[in-house]
Scaffold this motif. Structure first.
Motif, PDB file in Angstrom:
ATOM      1  N   PHE A 152       4.279  10.155  19.802  1.00 37.61           N
ATOM      2  CA  PHE A 152       3.702   9.015  19.097  1.00 37.61           C
ATOM      3  C   PHE A 152       3.950   9.188  17.602  1.00 37.61           C
ATOM      4  O   PHE A 152       3.610  10.222  17.019  1.00 37.61           O
ATOM      5  CB  PHE A 152       2.190   8.933  19.359  1.00 37.61           C
ATOM      6  N   LEU A 153       4.559   8.166  16.987  1.00 37.21           N
ATOM      7  CA  LEU A 153       4.842   8.215  15.542  1.00 37.21           C
ATOM      8  C   LEU A 153       4.009   7.151  14.836  1.00 37.21           C
ATOM      9  O   LEU A 153       3.989   5.997  15.277  1.00 37.21           O
ATOM     10  CB  LEU A 153       6.319   7.894  15.276  1.00 37.21           C
ATOM     11  N   GLY A 154       3.371   7.518  13.754  1.00 39.68           N
ATOM     12  CA  GLY A 154       2.664   6.518  12.937  1.00 39.68           C
ATOM     13  C   GLY A 154       3.664   5.860  12.008  1.00 39.68           C
ATOM     14  O   GLY A 154       3.919   6.350  10.907  1.00 39.68           O
ATOM     15  N   ILE A 155       4.291   4.784  12.468  1.00 39.50           N
ATOM     16  CA  ILE A 155       5.281   4.099  11.614  1.00 39.50           C
ATOM     17  C   ILE A 155       4.548   3.169  10.646  1.00 39.50           C
ATOM     18  O   ILE A 155       4.925   3.015   9.507  1.00 39.50           O
ATOM     19  CB  ILE A 155       6.299   3.348  12.496  1.00 39.50           C
ATOM     20  N   GLU A 156       3.504   2.541  11.123  1.00 40.07           N
ATOM     21  CA  GLU A 156       2.584   1.659  10.375  1.00 40.07           C
ATOM     22  C   GLU A 156       3.195   0.306  10.011  1.00 40.07           C
ATOM     23  O   GLU A 156       2.657  -0.722  10.376  1.00 40.07           O
ATOM     24  CB  GLU A 156       1.997   2.317   9.116  1.00 40.07           C
ATOM     25  N   THR A 157       4.287   0.278   9.277  1.00 42.39           N
ATOM     26  CA  THR A 157       4.873  -1.004   8.878  1.00 42.39           C
ATOM     27  C   THR A 157       6.289  -0.769   8.366  1.00 42.39           C
ATOM     28  O   THR A 157       6.562   0.291   7.787  1.00 42.39           O
ATOM     29  CB  THR A 157       4.033  -1.672   7.761  1.00 42.39           C
ATOM     30  N   PRO A 158       7.171  -1.751   8.540  1.00 42.30           N
ATOM     31  CA  PRO A 158       8.487  -1.596   7.917  1.00 42.30           C
ATOM     32  C   PRO A 158       8.474  -1.986   6.438  1.00 42.30           C
ATOM     33  O   PRO A 158       9.482  -1.833   5.751  1.00 42.30           O
ATOM     34  CB  PRO A 158       9.371  -2.567   8.722  1.00 42.30           C
ATOM     35  N   ASP A 159       7.332  -2.500   5.924  1.00 44.15           N
ATOM     36  CA  ASP A 159       7.252  -2.917   4.509  1.00 44.15           C
ATOM     37  C   ASP A 159       7.117  -1.699   3.605  1.00 44.15           C
ATOM     38  O   ASP A 159       6.077  -1.030   3.586  1.00 44.15           O
ATOM     39  CB  ASP A 159       6.031  -3.830   4.286  1.00 44.15           C
ATOM     40  N   GLU A 160       8.178  -1.433   2.833  1.00 41.15           N
ATOM     41  CA  GLU A 160       8.163  -0.205   2.020  1.00 41.15           C
ATOM     42  C   GLU A 160       7.069  -0.192   0.969  1.00 41.15           C
ATOM     43  O   GLU A 160       6.503   0.855   0.664  1.00 41.15           O
ATOM     44  CB  GLU A 160       9.525  -0.008   1.360  1.00 41.15           C
ATOM     45  N   ASP A 161       6.775  -1.380   0.410  1.00 39.38           N
ATOM     46  CA  ASP A 161       5.728  -1.426  -0.625  1.00 39.38           C
ATOM     47  C   ASP A 161       4.391  -0.982  -0.045  1.00 39.38           C
ATOM     48  O   ASP A 161       3.622  -0.261  -0.682  1.00 39.38           O
ATOM     49  CB  ASP A 161       5.567  -2.857  -1.180  1.00 39.38           C
ATOM     50  N   SER A 162       4.110  -1.442   1.185  1.00 40.62           N
ATOM     51  CA  SER A 162       2.834  -1.070   1.814  1.00 40.62           C
ATOM     52  C   SER A 162       2.803   0.423   2.118  1.00 40.62           C
ATOM     53  O   SER A 162       1.772   1.077   1.949  1.00 40.62           O
ATOM     54  CB  SER A 162       2.629  -1.851   3.123  1.00 40.62           C
ATOM     55  N   LEU A 163       3.933   0.966   2.557  1.00 37.18           N
ATOM     56  CA  LEU A 163       3.982   2.408   2.865  1.00 37.18           C
ATOM     57  C   LEU A 163       3.722   3.215   1.600  1.00 37.18           C
ATOM     58  O   LEU A 163       2.981   4.206   1.622  1.00 37.18           O
ATOM     59  CB  LEU A 163       5.345   2.777   3.463  1.00 37.18           C
ATOM     60  N   ALA A 164       4.317   2.779   0.492  1.00 36.63           N
ATOM     61  CA  ALA A 164       4.119   3.511  -0.767  1.00 36.63           C
ATOM     62  C   ALA A 164       2.664   3.378  -1.213  1.00 36.63           C
ATOM     63  O   ALA A 164       2.035   4.365  -1.605  1.00 36.63           O
ATOM     64  CB  ALA A 164       5.066   2.979  -1.831  1.00 36.63           C
ATOM     65  N   LEU A 165       2.122   2.167  -1.098  1.00 38.95           N
ATOM     66  CA  LEU A 165       0.754   1.956  -1.550  1.00 38.95           C
ATOM     67  C   LEU A 165      -0.238   2.793  -0.738  1.00 38.95           C
ATOM     68  O   LEU A 165      -1.209   3.313  -1.269  1.00 38.95           O
ATOM     69  CB  LEU A 165       0.410   0.468  -1.425  1.00 38.95           C
ATOM     70  N   THR A 166       0.047   2.956   0.554  1.00 32.33           N
ATOM     71  CA  THR A 166      -0.877   3.723   1.391  1.00 32.33           C
ATOM     72  C   THR A 166      -0.537   5.220   1.392  1.00 32.33           C
ATOM     73  O   THR A 166      -1.092   6.004   2.146  1.00 32.33           O
ATOM     74  CB  THR A 166      -0.941   3.132   2.811  1.00 32.33           C
ATOM     75  N   GLN A 167       0.395   5.561   0.524  1.00 31.55           N
ATOM     76  CA  GLN A 167       0.807   6.951   0.319  1.00 31.55           C
ATOM     77  C   GLN A 167       1.426   7.587   1.556  1.00 31.55           C
ATOM     78  O   GLN A 167       1.279   8.785   1.784  1.00 31.55           O
ATOM     79  CB  GLN A 167      -0.370   7.787  -0.192  1.00 31.55           C
ATOM     80  N   LYS A 168       2.092   6.761   2.329  1.00 26.21           N
ATOM     81  CA  LYS A 168       2.808   7.302   3.486  1.00 26.21           C
ATOM     82  C   LYS A 168       4.267   7.488   3.069  1.00 26.21           C
ATOM     83  O   LYS A 168       5.193   6.878   3.620  1.00 26.21           O
ATOM     84  CB  LYS A 168       2.664   6.339   4.683  1.00 26.21           C
ATOM     85  N   PHE A 169       4.470   8.331   2.055  1.00 25.24           N
ATOM     86  CA  PHE A 169       5.800   8.470   1.457  1.00 25.24           C
ATOM     87  C   PHE A 169       6.815   9.026   2.450  1.00 25.24           C
ATOM     88  O   PHE A 169       7.992   8.737   2.359  1.00 25.24           O
ATOM     89  CB  PHE A 169       5.725   9.375   0.220  1.00 25.24           C
ATOM     90  N   GLN A 170       6.331   9.834   3.397  1.00 26.09           N
ATOM     91  CA  GLN A 170       7.277  10.440   4.356  1.00 26.09           C
ATOM     92  C   GLN A 170       8.009   9.378   5.173  1.00 26.09           C
ATOM     93  O   GLN A 170       9.078   9.640   5.719  1.00 26.09           O
ATOM     94  CB  GLN A 170       6.565  11.456   5.266  1.00 26.09           C
ATOM     95  N   ASN A 171       7.426   8.167   5.252  1.00 22.12           N
ATOM     96  CA  ASN A 171       8.082   7.111   6.022  1.00 22.12           C
ATOM     97  C   ASN A 171       9.057   6.293   5.183  1.00 22.12           C
ATOM     98  O   ASN A 171       9.666   5.345   5.677  1.00 22.12           O
ATOM     99  CB  ASN A 171       7.023   6.156   6.604  1.00 22.12           C
ATOM    100  N   THR A 172       9.172   6.627   3.899  1.00 22.45           N
ATOM    101  CA  THR A 172      10.059   5.836   3.035  1.00 22.45           C
ATOM    102  C   THR A 172      11.355   6.590   2.720  1.00 22.45           C
ATOM    103  O   THR A 172      12.233   6.066   2.067  1.00 22.45           O
ATOM    104  CB  THR A 172       9.367   5.490   1.693  1.00 22.45           C
ATOM    105  N   ARG A 173      11.438   7.831   3.199  1.00 22.94           N
ATOM    106  CA  ARG A 173      12.574   8.657   2.766  1.00 22.94           C
ATOM    107  C   ARG A 173      13.873   8.328   3.490  1.00 22.94           C
ATOM    108  O   ARG A 173      14.937   8.396   2.916  1.00 22.94           O
ATOM    109  CB  ARG A 173      12.237  10.140   2.929  1.00 22.94           C
ATOM    110  N   ASP A 174      13.790   7.978   4.752  1.00 23.07           N
ATOM    111  CA  ASP A 174      14.990   7.620   5.517  1.00 23.07           C
ATOM    112  C   ASP A 174      14.713   6.301   6.219  1.00 23.07           C
ATOM    113  O   ASP A 174      13.559   5.982   6.485  1.00 23.07           O
ATOM    114  CB  ASP A 174      15.282   8.685   6.596  1.00 23.07           C
ATOM    115  N   PRO A 175      15.779   5.532   6.544  1.00 16.31           N
ATOM    116  CA  PRO A 175      15.530   4.267   7.244  1.00 16.31           C
ATOM    117  C   PRO A 175      14.763   4.539   8.550  1.00 16.31           C
ATOM    118  O   PRO A 175      15.161   5.392   9.355  1.00 16.31           O
ATOM    119  CB  PRO A 175      16.928   3.735   7.511  1.00 16.31           C
ATOM    120  N   LEU A 176      13.659   3.816   8.728  1.00 16.01           N
ATOM    121  CA  LEU A 176      12.785   4.094   9.875  1.00 16.01           C
ATOM    122  C   LEU A 176      13.501   3.900  11.208  1.00 16.01           C
ATOM    123  O   LEU A 176      13.324   4.676  12.143  1.00 16.01           O
ATOM    124  CB  LEU A 176      11.552   3.178   9.804  1.00 16.01           C
ATOM    125  N   SER A 177      14.318   2.834  11.287  1.00  9.57           N
ATOM    126  CA  SER A 177      14.948   2.566  12.588  1.00  9.57           C
ATOM    127  C   SER A 177      15.945   3.671  12.940  1.00  9.57           C
ATOM    128  O   SER A 177      16.079   4.056  14.105  1.00  9.57           O
ATOM    129  CB  SER A 177      15.612   1.188  12.605  1.00  9.57           C
TER     130      SER A 177
END
Ligand code: SF4
Length: 514
Positions: A277-302
């Motif tokens: 199970f992966l917490g992807i949360e959203t493909p919206d990079e701005d939201s990922l950065a705002l929620t401090q989920k930076f690890q999901n912004t480093r490489d393309p999620l797909s």
């Protein structure tokens, strides 16, 4: 001392799978690992009886037998947890509460006599000492996080094993990341603490000797939080699994940086890990950065999802709508992402502020928290004021959930997913019982004969048999989940719409009054 351990009821949720579990004659997905660990930490000379309220009712004989009642659960179980404190007090039984809900919301469980908060390795001995001193109440807290290398083997013998679909086991606590909405780092800290490989293998030996075969859920919130130690474990687990002829298959949760570590993925597949199970949360990079989920912004999620899939691990993923600053259409963007990656099991919910998280504290400062103490689960409206209209978020949530679990598109997504899944190395020993055979007949009948899915069902099954036949059992499991999701999407639709109507009515009354 005779101790009655009570595990409160879960509400219906994405994970409750009532209809799917009923097909295979199981009553719950997972056992209460926390409570059986509590029983292992408490004195050996005390007697223990466990009642999982998700499995059976608590009888008067259980209450009569008990000299002390211990209740533990998560925030989603709060309604029944509070009801069981009341039921115990009505019978004049002393009650101790602990676990994640009591730890993050101690003010809500004050009706209990003893509050055993934080991690039990430190606070349970304090409870025992207080009882031995004759104290009738107390709150026990820890300022430090215990090492888990001394944690004893949980008392799996207290469980009615045949009631559960999977066994639970824990290797680590804590996660190095800092997602703003996450309560795991509040409860267990950001420095992952792991058991030793020998300790974990002793736990596996124990459930193996009790006769368990089949699925084991590694409950760690981020199994790969300490990659070095997890690799040490997997190297030993690989040998153990070979020697025992692969009696188990494992599922777990991990952060998306798993995709960067080929050695780790290979070891997991070698050890018969199946789903992650992966917490992807959203493909919206701005939201990922705002929620401090930076690890999901480093490489393309797909790309990360595809790498993990091709390695042979099935991805399940969590998605959230309702982040601050989110632009309209977030629900559709999530649906598009899920369709693009073809992840069959996409958990989707509205953002909630869990007590004591960084998000909770920020919203509290901004005066945006609503309905403190209200129930929080996947079918409740958000518990804070979002930055765009809550009606829009809720409507997008309902519509997107409905689309994701439209039966034919769900089965088509599953086909596309299993066509690209790396071939599993080990099948895992799930017993082919008469119940499993009857479940298969039910699925074939409902989805392949009388359901609107019949052409899709057979076309997909035949395609997989011809092109990737070793994944067919997994495809059939995903078909069994559809029995649950078909019902659950109705629950999401009804519950959210009902709360939305009440919210809109209350807003109208408020604006008329002002
Ligand atoms: S990666 Fe998962 S467990 Fe870790 S902080 Fe983020 S949400 Fe929590």
């Amino acid at each position: 001392m005779r101790v009655l351990l009570i595990y409160p009821l879960f509400p219906q949720s994405f994970w409750s799978f009532e209809k799917t579990l009923a097909l295979v004659g199981r009553k719950a997905l997972l056992p209460p690992l926390g409570l059986i660990t509590v029983a292992a930490i408490l004195p050996k000379e005390w007697e223990y009886k466990l009642v999982d309220h998700n499995i059976r009712e608590i009888t008067e004989a259980d209450w009569d037998w008990a000299e002390l009642v211990i209740i533990s659960g998560m925030i989603v179980q709060k309604e029944d947890l509070l009801a069981q404190i009341k039921a115990a007090k009505k019978r004049d039984k002393p009650v101790a509460v602990g676990g994640p809900y009591a730890t993050t919301s101690p003010q809500e469980v004050q009706a209990a006599d003893y509050l055993v908060l934080d991690e039990g390795e430190i606070t349970l001995p304090m409870l025992v000492e207080a009882i031995e001193r004759g104290e009738k109440s107390g709150t026990f807290r820890a300022t430090e996080k215990p090492s888990v290398t001394e944690t004893p083997v949980p008392r799996y013998d207290l469980l009615e094993l045949s009631a559960y679909d999977n066994m639970s086991i824990q290797f680590s606590r804590g996660c190095p990341f800092q997602c703003e909405f996450c309560d795991i780092i509040v409860l267990y800290g950001r420095k992952p603490r792991t058991k030793t490989p020998a300790q974990l293998l002793a736990e596996l030996d124990y459930i193996y000797n009790l006769g368990w075969r089949g699925g084991v859920f590694m409950v760690d919130d981020n199994f790969i939080g300490n990659k070095r130690n997890v690799k040490l474990l997997l190297k030993e687990l690989k040998v153990w699994m070979q020697e025992k002829d692969y009696p188990f298959s494992f599922d777990t949760e991990a952060s998306i940086d798993l995709a960067k570590d080929e050695e780790l993925m290979e070891l997991m597949v070698d050890c018969s890990f199946k789903k992650v199970f992966l917490g992807i949360e959203t493909p919206d990079e701005d939201s990922l950065a705002l929620t401090q989920k930076f690890q999901n912004t480093r490489d393309p999620l797909s790309e990360s999802v595809d790498k993990i899939t091709k390695a042979g691990l099935q991805v399940m993923a969590g998605f959230i709508i309702g982040f601050d600053g989110e632009k309209p259409g977030a629900g559709d963007r999530i649906v598009r992402f899920v369709e693009q990656t073809a992840i069959p099991m996409a958990m989707f919910s509205m953002l909630q502020a869990l007590p004591n998280t960084a998000l909770w504290h920020r919203l509290e400062k901004e005066g945006r928290l609503l309905a403190r103490g209200a129930n929080i689960n996947q079918t409740t409206l958000m518990n804070f004021v979002p930055t765009r209209p809550i009606e829009d978020i809720a409507q997008e949530y309902i519509d997107s959930f409905w689309k994701l679990y439209e039966p034919k598109s769900y089965l088509d997504r599953a086909l596309r997913y299993f066509m690209k899944l790396g071939t599993p190395k080990h099948s895992g020993k799930r017993k082919i019982t008469p119940q499993v055979i009857s479940a298969l007949f039910t699925i074939f009948w409902r989805q392949g004969v009388i359901g609107s899915t019949r052409w899709t069902f057979w076309r997909n099954l035949i395609t997989l048999l011809l092109h990737n036949h070793r994944v067919v059992p997994f495809y059939l499991i995903v078909c069994a989940y559809l029995e649950h999701f078909g019902e659950y999407r109705q629950i999401v639709y009804q519950n959210i719409n009902t709360q939305l109507a009440a919210y809109q009515k209350a807003s109208r009354v408020e604006s008329l009054a002002s």
